[in-house]
Enzyme design. Structure first.
Site, PDB file in Angstrom:
ATOM      1  N   LYS A 104      25.076  60.578  35.988  1.00  0.00           N
ATOM      2  CA  LYS A 104      24.028  61.052  35.096  1.00  0.00           C
ATOM      3  C   LYS A 104      23.906  62.566  35.177  1.00  0.00           C
ATOM      4  CE  LYS A 104      20.721  58.073  34.800  1.00  0.00           C
ATOM      5  NZ  LYS A 104      19.663  57.289  35.455  1.00  0.00           N
ATOM      6  N   ARG A 140      15.011  60.468  38.304  1.00  0.00           N
ATOM      7  CA  ARG A 140      15.898  59.308  38.136  1.00  0.00           C
ATOM      8  C   ARG A 140      17.037  59.367  39.134  1.00  0.00           C
ATOM      9  NH1 ARG A 140      15.663  57.850  32.064  1.00  0.00           N
ATOM     10  NH2 ARG A 140      14.259  59.428  31.300  1.00  0.00           N
ATOM     11  N   GLY A 165      19.988  47.869  40.718  1.00  0.00           N
ATOM     12  CA  GLY A 165      19.575  47.468  42.060  1.00  0.00           C
ATOM     13  C   GLY A 165      18.933  48.622  42.803  1.00  0.00           C
ATOM     14  N   MET A 187      16.545  52.341  42.819  1.00  0.00           N
ATOM     15  CA  MET A 187      15.374  52.848  42.145  1.00  0.00           C
ATOM     16  C   MET A 187      15.796  53.477  40.826  1.00  0.00           C
ATOM     17  SD  MET A 187      12.637  55.723  43.028  1.00  0.00           S
ATOM     18  CE  MET A 187      12.981  56.760  41.636  1.00  0.00           C
ATOM     19  N   ARG A 212      26.539  58.372  28.772  1.00  0.00           N
ATOM     20  CA  ARG A 212      27.525  57.847  29.730  1.00  0.00           C
ATOM     21  C   ARG A 212      28.510  56.973  28.974  1.00  0.00           C
ATOM     22  NH1 ARG A 212      23.317  53.819  32.845  1.00  0.00           N
ATOM     23  NH2 ARG A 212      22.729  52.616  31.031  1.00  0.00           N
ATOM     24  N   HIS A 221      39.192  25.975  50.755  1.00  0.00           N
ATOM     25  CA  HIS A 221      40.078  25.135  49.957  1.00  0.00           C
ATOM     26  C   HIS A 221      39.606  25.079  48.500  1.00  0.00           C
ATOM     27  CE1 HIS A 221      41.391  21.216  48.285  1.00  0.00           C
ATOM     28  NE2 HIS A 221      42.537  21.595  48.820  1.00  0.00           N
ATOM     29  N   SER A 271      57.721  37.813  51.792  1.00  0.00           N
ATOM     30  CA  SER A 271      56.528  37.715  50.954  1.00  0.00           C
ATOM     31  C   SER A 271      55.328  37.787  51.893  1.00  0.00           C
ATOM     32  CB  SER A 271      56.530  36.403  50.182  1.00  0.00           C
ATOM     33  OG  SER A 271      55.349  36.311  49.422  1.00  0.00           O
ATOM     34  N   CYS A 315      51.921  37.276  48.355  1.00  0.00           N
ATOM     35  CA  CYS A 315      51.459  36.043  47.712  1.00  0.00           C
ATOM     36  C   CYS A 315      50.116  35.585  48.244  1.00  0.00           C
ATOM     37  CB  CYS A 315      52.506  34.943  47.831  1.00  0.00           C
ATOM     38  SG  CYS A 315      52.809  34.448  49.523  1.00  0.00           S
ATOM     39  N   TYR A 335      56.878  43.123  43.800  1.00  0.00           N
ATOM     40  CA  TYR A 335      56.021  42.318  42.931  1.00  0.00           C
ATOM     41  C   TYR A 335      54.760  41.867  43.675  1.00  0.00           C
ATOM     42  CZ  TYR A 335      57.618  38.183  45.463  1.00  0.00           C
ATOM     43  OH  TYR A 335      57.870  37.268  46.443  1.00  0.00           O
TER      44      TYR A 335
HETATM   45  C1  PEP Z   1      48.933  33.295  52.988  1.00  0.00           C
HETATM   46  O1  PEP Z   1      48.748  32.978  54.148  1.00  0.00           O
HETATM   47  O2  PEP Z   1      48.612  34.409  52.525  1.00  0.00           O
HETATM   48  C2  PEP Z   1      49.516  32.340  52.031  1.00  0.00           C
HETATM   49  C3  PEP Z   1      49.796  32.708  50.795  1.00  0.00           C
HETATM   50  O3  PEP Z   1      49.705  31.076  52.461  1.00  0.00           O
HETATM   51  P1  PEP Z   1      48.536  29.994  52.559  1.00  0.00           P
HETATM   52  O4  PEP Z   1      47.330  30.563  51.884  1.00  0.00           O
HETATM   53  O5  PEP Z   1      49.065  28.776  51.905  1.00  0.00           O
HETATM   54  O6  PEP Z   1      48.378  29.843  54.038  1.00  0.00           O
END
Ligand code: PEP
Ligand code: MG
Length: 875
Positions: A23, A93, A102, A104, A337, A455, A764, A831, A851
């Site tokens: 601001k 302000r 959230g 003031m 803004r 999970h 990975s 991953c 990747y």
């Molecule tokens: C991990 O541990 O980051 C992973 C991709 O395997 P999982 O979540 O299946 O343990």
């Protein structure tokens, strides 16, 4: 030289956002552009940080600079604080680097006291206006700065209205308001044990302090965590001369967007109200008018307004959200803004600004928040219905979207009722792998326990199903099949609606709508793909998810968790047979039954990929996850399998582990039972050969060994894989290129990555496990105590959602360097869940991974985040 903590608007500019807040920087920039802005000054974010460093005190040097700036402001305005003839009134302000609900918000009319109010009455010839302003100021100051309950003041206003027999505040006279001011001051004295401060400088310093304090209130801390805003940024405070929109029919106030924030349409959009102050618009006492009306009402002002809006939009190269006040025919801008907008509007505006040659594609890519794309991919609540709904509880926003249905308390029930065409939301204490079919069938998933990587959360995100996890406010009795919240108990015939983007839970019906994806989405994502260097794959283990991910632009599978295929109803028996086998021979028999099913899975996945690469991970979870645990269920299974109950129970008990996450799982299973790895290799290779023959896709399987910590265990399992693959190829008279690699998810693997790379053709990073093992806390239990860590500011972020770059990130970097040192062309990806988090994607880009891989519904987000990373850090 002394550090500068206070800047007049004329001393700053837009590039000073970090110091002056959004601001403040924009008020300075507008001042420099010659746009009419009421004059003022900004106390910097550094002053805020210093306030905390100094033990929550404004130090004397900051105080001195504030005093000097007030004098400067008096000079510029020709008015004086506390003057009995021409008093200076200001607004105060907050303004952080990014706008942050959230904290003031605003104090108006500061500077009024018993004498100044009289002066104002005379000056404006409007005592009602003067006393109304004063009573509003006392109310705001008491509530916002001093924490005195609003209700106390509102009760007095209500009593006064009743006494006078009127309905609206506006019907109270100057005399009534004067009496109220007296009463308000009494409330203040009662509550604080001292008189309402008459000295405007005291009022000002108290208000500035309140803004600093609000930076650390619980709502602000939660907002920062959800939006990735570091606590160390601090907030600035803007002190600005008041202008009045409530001085009569030639005065007014408005909020205006330079384009439509809902649709992105290129047309000024907004509302205004004559003879009013900002809060009247919000309070909804009178209905504001669309801004287009102003053109008829006052064409001169309207022309001036649209000219300035064009100037601002061209200057900031973005859609602006502005606050204006007209005081007796003179137009002022109080704020500008970059406007908040829906995802749809964001895409249209970004594409339009490129068409209008205002932005390059690179600049346009930065104009859309990656997380925003999500709302385009999931159902959402009908906004009108949502306004009427009242949240009954709040959990973690684990998987976005909205869901509404009747309550199902078990997975079977969810599946059965959904098959009959009923819409249900699955409500569980927590979910486990055997709930999968019920989860697929449900509109949404709600759990009482578990965190962002529980999970339920992981599976729901994978499926793109809305999920709220860890909603501890709910009491769920899975036996009685009841849900209790807010003192009321509900059952299977009651509706529940959950918002996976906010975590809100409504025990009522809230209609959902499927969002439309406009053509700008594709254009915009095309630009992101042209720009990015990082590839984007997906975590998918069914043909359905794979197809979905490919539609969203995935360039292959980065993680196929093969165990998810083991839970399906038609194969769990064979898997259990394998587990309870007494010897290798029995186990091989059971594995023979699983082989064709697993092979068929891979065939379908390869077909869905149409030649794109796939990383197939071998069995990872501990075996006990596949068998029942209650006596009743063991008994049923024993009967089905023709086994003795005691025998089966002993087997199940033998599988018990104190700490399964660190137990007999991952490659340890293949070391104990190499025949499992043999079966999986056979399924992978046979499927690849078959799809190559039948469809002509050049499938190059990537077999990934999980949870490796030691080169020799990788070598052992790899030898099994290679030997089996050779055998299969010989049998089929075929040659097939395939690769064997590993996950880096145990700290020891990262530390010895140079060794591991001798055997692994790719890495990975499994940052879920790597985070868990580096921090030494379980991903399933962390939600229990992380709340306390956020509150105490030990952590600002959930390390399972946003990669901890300082610790876990160092391991990723180290393993990347060591891996490349041994094998320069080693293929590197991630991953873990972090592969779909924008700041973590940027980290992966900077470290030089090839990747990222994430759940299907996060693929567009990751594509955009990767493009933004490239624009910000050219690679
Ligand atoms: C991990 O541990 O980051 C992973 C991709 O395997 P999982 O979540 O299946 O343990
Ligand atoms: Mg793992």
């Amino acid at each position: 030289m002394e550090r500068k903590y206070v800047y007049l608007f004329s001393e700053g500019n837009a590039s000073m956002r970090n110091l002056l807040g959004g601001k403040g920087a924009n008020l300075a920039e507008m001042t420099n552009l010659g746009i009419p802005v009421p004059t003022g000054f900004t106390v910097t974010t550094e002053a805020c940080n210093k306030y905390y460093e100094d033990g929550k005190k404004i130090s004397s040097d900051v105080m001195e600079q504030i005093t000097t700036s007030v004098k400067e402001l008096e000079k510029l305005s020709g008015k004086e604080f506390g003057s009995t003839t021409n008093p200076l009134l200001v607004s105060v302000r907050s303004g952080a680097r990014v706008s942050m609900p959230g904290m003031m918000d605003t104090i108006l009319n500061l500077g009024l006291n018993d004498e100044a109010v009289e002066a104002m009455a005379k000056l404006t010839n409007n005592p009602r206006f003067a006393y109304d302003s004063y009573r509003r100021f006392i109310q705001m100051f008491s509530d916002v700065v001093m924490g005195i309950e609003k209700r106390l003041f509102e009760n007095r206003i209500d009593a006064m209205k009743e006494n006078k027999g009127v309905e609206f505040d506006t019907e109270l006279t100057a005399e009534d308001l004067k009496v109220l001011v007296g009463e308000f001051k009494k409330i203040y004295k009662n509550e604080k044990g001292e008189e309402f401060p008459q000295d405007p400088k005291v009022q000002l310093v108290e208000s500035i302090t309140a803004v600093f304090r609000s930076w650390d209130n619980p709502r602000a801390i939660v907002y920062r965590r959800l939006n990735d805003i570091p606590g160390e940024w601090g907030t600035a405070v803007n002190v600005q001369q008041m202008v009045f929109g409530n001085k009569g029919e030639t005065s007014g106030t408005g909020v205006i967007f330079s384009r439509n924030p809902a649709t992105g349409e290129k047309k000024i959009y907004g509302e205004y109200l004559m003879n009013a102050q900002g809060e009247d618009v919000v309070a909804g006492i009178r209905t504001p008018q669309p801004i287009s009306q102003l053109e008829e009402q006052d064409p001169v002002i309207y022309k001036q307004l649209t000219d300035i809006i064009n100037t601002l939009e061209t200057h900031y190269k973005d859609m602006q959200d502005m606050e204006i006040t007209i005081e007796e025919g003179k137009l002022y801008f109080l704020q500008t803004r970059n406007g908040k907008r829906t995802a749809q509007a964001a895409l249209k505006i970004a594409v339009d600004l490129v068409d209008e040659k205002m932005l390059s594609k690179e600049e346009a890519i930065l104009k859309v928040e990656p997380k925003q794309l999500d709302s385009l991919l999931h159902p959402a609540f009908d906004q009108e219905e949502l306004k009427k709904a009242v949240p009954a509880a709040k959990g973690l926003p684990a998987s976005p979207g909205a869901a509404c249905g009747k309550i199902a308390f078990t997975a079977e029930e969810s599946k059965e009722r959904a098959e009959k065409g009923e819409q249900v939301v699955l409500v569980r204490l927590e979910t486990s792998p055997e709930d999968i079919e019920g989860m697929i069938a449900a509109e949404g998933i709600l759990t009482v326990r578990g965190g962002m990587t529980s999970h339920a959360a992981v599976v729901a995100r994978g499926m793109g199903t809305c999920c709220v996890a860890g909603c501890g406010d709910l009491k769920v009795d899975e036996v009685k099949r009841t849900l209790t919240v807010g003192g009321k108990t509900y059952g299977e015939n009651d509706y529940i609606s959950i918002d996976g983007s906010t975590g809100n839970v409504y025990v009522e019906k809230v209609k959902t709508v499927s969002p439309e994806i406009s053509g700008h989405f594709a254009t915009f994502m095309g630009w992101a793909d042209e720009i990015r260097k990082l590839k984007v794959r997906t975590n998918a283990d069914t043909p359905r998810d794979t197809k979905q991910a490919v539609e969203f632009g995935a360039e292959g599978i980065g993680l196929c968790r093969t165990e998810h295929m083991f839970f399906a109803e038609d194969r769990i028996m064979a898997v259990r047979e394998m587990i309870v086998s007494k010897n290798e021979e029995e186990r091989r028999k059971a594995l023979d039954k699983i082989l064709p099913m697993q092979r068929q899975d891979f065939i379908e996945i390869y077909e869905a990929l149409e030649g794109k690469p796939a990383t197939i991970r071998f069995l990872d979870p501990p075996l006990h996850e596949f068998v029942p645990h209650s006596d009743e269920d063991i008994e049923a299974l024993a009967k089905e399998m023709g086994l003795e109950f005691a025998d089966l129970k002993a087997t199940v008990e033998g599988l018990h582990e104190f700490n399964p996450m660190m137990g007999h799982r991952g490659c340890r299973l293949a070391v104990s039972y190499p025949e499992i790895a043999e079966m999986q290799t056979r399924a992978v290779i046979e499927a690849a050969i078959e799809v190559r023959n039948s469809k002509g896709y050049n499938v190059i399987p990537e077999i990934m060994i999980p949870l490796v910590g030691e080169i020799k265990e990788l070598k052992y399992v790899k030898d099994v894989v290679v030997k089996t693959a050779e055998e299969v190829m010989k049998e089929k008279g075929a040659n097939l290129e395939y690769h064997v690699g590993t996950m880096i998810e145990i700290p020891r693997a990262a530390l010895t990555a140079d060794e591991i790379a001798k055997e692994a053709e790719f890495f990975s990073f499994g940052t879920n496990d790597l985070t868990q093992m580096t921090f030494g806390f379980s991903r399933d239990d962390a939600a229990k105590f992380l709340g306390a860590y956020y509150e105490k500011k030990i952590y600002e972020q959930d390390p399972f959602a946003k990669l901890d770059q300082t610790g876990v990130g160092e391991l990723v970097k180290l393993a990347t360097e060591k891996g490349r040192a041994t094998r320069p062309n080693i293929h590197l990806g991630i991953c873990g869940e972090h592969g779909g988090d924008p700041s973590s994607v940027e980290f992966c880009h900077n470290v030089g991974l090839d990747y990222v891989s994430c759940s299907p519904f996060r693929v567009p987000l990751a594509r955009l985040a990767a493009a933004q990373a490239q624009v910000k850090n050219k690679r």
